[in-house]
Motif scaffolding. Structure first.
Motif, short mmCIF file in Angstrom:
data_model
loop_
_atom_site.label_atom_id
_atom_site.label_comp_id
_atom_site.label_asym_id
_atom_site.label_seq_id
_atom_site.Cartn_x
_atom_site.Cartn_y
_atom_site.Cartn_z
N THR A 1 0.82 -1.22 0.00
CA THR A 1 0.00 0.00 0.00
C THR A 1 0.85 1.27 0.00
O THR A 1 0.63 2.18 -0.81
CB THR A 1 -0.96 0.02 1.21
N PHE A 2 1.82 1.34 0.89
CA PHE A 2 2.63 2.56 1.01
C PHE A 2 3.36 2.87 -0.29
O PHE A 2 3.29 3.99 -0.81
CB PHE A 2 3.64 2.41 2.16
N TYR A 3 4.06 1.87 -0.85
CA TYR A 3 4.84 2.10 -2.06
C TYR A 3 3.93 2.37 -3.26
O TYR A 3 4.19 3.26 -4.07
CB TYR A 3 5.74 0.89 -2.35
N ALA A 4 2.84 1.58 -3.37
CA ALA A 4 1.92 1.76 -4.50
C ALA A 4 1.29 3.15 -4.49
O ALA A 4 1.13 3.78 -5.54
CB ALA A 4 0.83 0.68 -4.45
N CYS A 5 0.93 3.63 -3.30
CA CYS A 5 0.32 4.96 -3.22
C CYS A 5 1.33 6.06 -3.60
O CYS A 5 0.95 7.08 -4.18
CB CYS A 5 -0.25 5.19 -1.82
N ALA A 6 2.61 5.83 -3.29
CA ALA A 6 3.63 6.77 -3.73
C ALA A 6 3.69 6.81 -5.26
O ALA A 6 3.81 7.88 -5.87
CB ALA A 6 4.99 6.38 -3.15
N LEU A 7 3.58 5.63 -5.90
CA LEU A 7 3.56 5.56 -7.37
C LEU A 7 2.33 6.25 -7.94
O LEU A 7 2.41 6.98 -8.94
CB LEU A 7 3.60 4.11 -7.82
N ILE A 8 1.19 6.03 -7.30
CA ILE A 8 -0.06 6.64 -7.78
C ILE A 8 0.04 8.16 -7.71
O ILE A 8 -0.39 8.87 -8.64
CB ILE A 8 -1.26 6.11 -6.97
N ARG A 9 0.61 8.68 -6.62
CA ARG A 9 0.80 10.14 -6.52
C ARG A 9 1.71 10.65 -7.62
O ARG A 9 1.49 11.73 -8.19
CB ARG A 9 1.37 10.50 -5.14
N GLN A 10 2.73 9.87 -7.94
CA GLN A 10 3.66 10.27 -9.00
C GLN A 10 2.96 10.28 -10.36
O GLN A 10 3.17 11.21 -11.17
CB GLN A 10 4.87 9.34 -9.01
N PHE A 11 2.16 9.26 -10.63
CA PHE A 11 1.38 9.24 -11.87
C PHE A 11 0.46 10.46 -11.94
O PHE A 11 0.34 11.11 -12.99
CB PHE A 11 0.55 7.95 -11.98
N ASP A 12 -0.17 10.78 -10.83
CA ASP A 12 -1.06 11.94 -10.77
C ASP A 12 -0.29 13.23 -11.05
O ASP A 12 -0.76 14.11 -11.78
CB ASP A 12 -1.73 12.00 -9.39
N ASN A 13 0.91 13.33 -10.49
CA ASN A 13 1.76 14.52 -10.74
C ASN A 13 2.13 14.65 -12.21
O ASN A 13 2.35 15.76 -12.71
CB ASN A 13 3.04 14.44 -9.90
N LEU A 14 2.20 13.50 -12.89
CA LEU A 14 2.55 13.50 -14.31
C LEU A 14 1.33 13.70 -15.21
O LEU A 14 1.43 13.62 -16.43
CB LEU A 14 3.25 12.19 -14.67
N GLY A 15 0.16 13.93 -14.59
CA GLY A 15 -1.04 14.20 -15.37
C GLY A 15 -1.82 12.97 -15.81
O GLY A 15 -2.68 13.05 -16.68
N VAL A 16 -1.53 11.83 -15.20
CA VAL A 16 -2.23 10.58 -15.53
C VAL A 16 -3.44 10.44 -14.60
O VAL A 16 -3.30 10.57 -13.38
CB VAL A 16 -1.31 9.36 -15.39
#
Length: 457
Positions: free
Chosen positions: A232-247
């Motif tokens: 959960t912790f690592y995946a949510c960090a990835l999701i935030r990064q995708f969001d920052n990239l406009g995904v």
């Protein structure tokens, strides 16, 4: 016997009258009637006779091909499935071609989505025609993958340009495979991304997400998170990064994080006037007796704060047992919730599947005898159920409070009315699709299309 043609344990069949150019059948002389996978079955009147229209997905693990069929209804029969459950099935009669022979057979229409074959060829169709050699396959006729693709070429849809990733851990899970199928069926490019194979570059000028081997992930339009608790912790960090990239992410990192924190979620529910079973939380063992009393005593439920799918959930049937379990957890610095036990539910709960603020499917889950949790993967049985307006409003409100676009909302019926048990941010599709016959995966893909304003022809 000498005049009978030998047939293998599996064969390709053709139904020209139904518009099915090829379907792989399992030959089963132990079954009396043949059966065909069918969904969206509806009876209608045509020329003073009852007819039935239905959809067939003739290729296993590929719902992108759906054939609309109709045939005259010849019977309704009660059939016992391989799991021992009796159900009424519609029966049709239609010509079938097997090799050089074409003859009429009766078919029951059944949901075979979880079966290896989309058709079962029973002994009534075999009688006086064939003898089965179970050691062989495709004796009468075989089709290559290229030939099958060619036969169904008219059913493949053009790409729309959307590139969607499933961010998860296991590509073989039913839910993940179904989402890939549903996306491809609507013309999208679907990619599976293993959470643990992705890594990120944090930089103000050129932030990135890369995948094992150094590939830069910069072409996705949307992400569907399917996150197991351990990551959960690592995946949510990835999701935030995708969001920052406009995904676009179907569920946000913040929504997933708070849904996984049972204490925080319970506080949010209470704050928003959502009724839940009386729940207690304490730090010190000195407060255990009052904690038990506060939730109306034993029997009571003890939950690990980060448990999912019924794991880490204990029923304590006496106050003494409850004290022992609670103090044992506290002695190893494990956070738990203590919750009242709803005896009148009789091991039943309701799973509502919410997508973009609408309940699109509901099922009732019944725990195995002697169990108190109704989780399907732990032996619980699922069946379709019509929920009340109050339960529907509760499910929608709970998903909204969690800010989840997709949520599995679990509700229990009590003497006080419906109570919210929990909200799951990565709900499984297998149990509810099989119980309700609804294409949940397709609804999730459509939710992405709606958000990104993509029109599918």
């Amino acid at each position: 016997m000498e005049d009978l043609e030998i047939i293998g344990s599996e064969e390709w069949c053709i139904f020209e009258g139904l518009g099915i150019p090829a379907i792989k059948a399992r030959v089963d002389s132990g079954a009396k009637t043949s059966s065909l996978q069918a969904t969206n079955i509806k009876v209608f009147i045509k020329g003073a006779h009852e007819w039935v229209k239905f959809e067939v997905n003739p290729i296993q693990d590929n719902r992108s091909i759906a054939i609309d069929c109709q045939a005259r209804l010849v019977d309704r029969r009660t059939v016992k499935s391989s799991s021992g459950i009796s159900e009424e099935r519609y029966v049709i009669k239609t010509p079938m071609t097997l090799g050089n022979q074409t003859f009429d057979i009766e078919l029951t229409l059944a949901s075979r989505d979880t079966m290896e074959f989309r058709m079962l060829l029973g002994r009534e169709a075999l009688s006086n025609r064939y003898i089965v050699n179970p050691a062989k396959s495709f004796v009468i006729q075989d089709f290559t993958t290229t030939e099958v693709t060619s036969k169904y070429s008219n059913y493949f849809k053009e790409k729309t340009g959307l590139k969607i990733a499933i961010l998860a851990s296991n590509p073989e899970l039913y839910s993940n495979k179904r989402l890939v199928e549903a996306g491809e069926a609507r013309g999208h490019e679907m990619v599976f991304l293993n959470v643990e194979h992705a890594y990120m570059k944090l930089d103000a000028h050129s932030p990135q997400i890369r995948y094992r081997g150094g590939n830069i992930l910069n072409e996705f339009d949307a992400i569907i998170p399917r996150i197991k608790p351990a990551v959960t912790f690592y995946a949510c960090a990835l999701i935030r990064q995708f969001d920052n990239l406009g995904v676009y992410c179907l569920n946000s990192a913040e929504a997933i994080t708070q849904s996984r924190d049972k204490l925080f979620a319970s506080q949010l529910f209470s704050k928003n006037d959502i009724h839940i079973p009386i729940t207690g939380f304490a730090k010190s063992p000195m407060d255990t007796k009052d904690l038990i009393k506060m939730v109306n005593g034993a029997p009571l439920i003890i939950k690990l704060l980060e448990s999912t799918q019924g794991k880490g959930v204990v029923l304590a049937e006496t106050n003494k047992a409850a004290e022992s379990v609670i103090n044992a957890f506290k002695s190893v610095q494990t956070n738990i919730l203590v919750q009242e036990f709803i005896k009148e539910a009789n091991g039943q709960d309701i799973r509502c599947f919410v997508v973009n603020g609408k309940v699109i499917a509901s099922m009732q889950r019944q725990a195995e005898k002697g169990e108190f949790r109704a989780n399907i993967h732990q032996g619980g049985k699922a069946s379709i159920i019509k929920i009340t307006q109050e339960e529907k409003k509760l499910a929608i409100k709970a998903a909204k409070v969690m800010n989840l676009a997709v949520a599995g909302v679990d509700i229990i019926r009590s003497n006080k009315g419906p109570l919210l048990l929990e909200v799951n941010s990565s709900p499984g599709l297998e149990g509810i699709e099989n119980a309700t016959g609804k294409d949940i995966a397709n609804s999730m893909i459509m939710a992405i299309e709606s958000k990104l304003k993509v029109a599918i022809k």
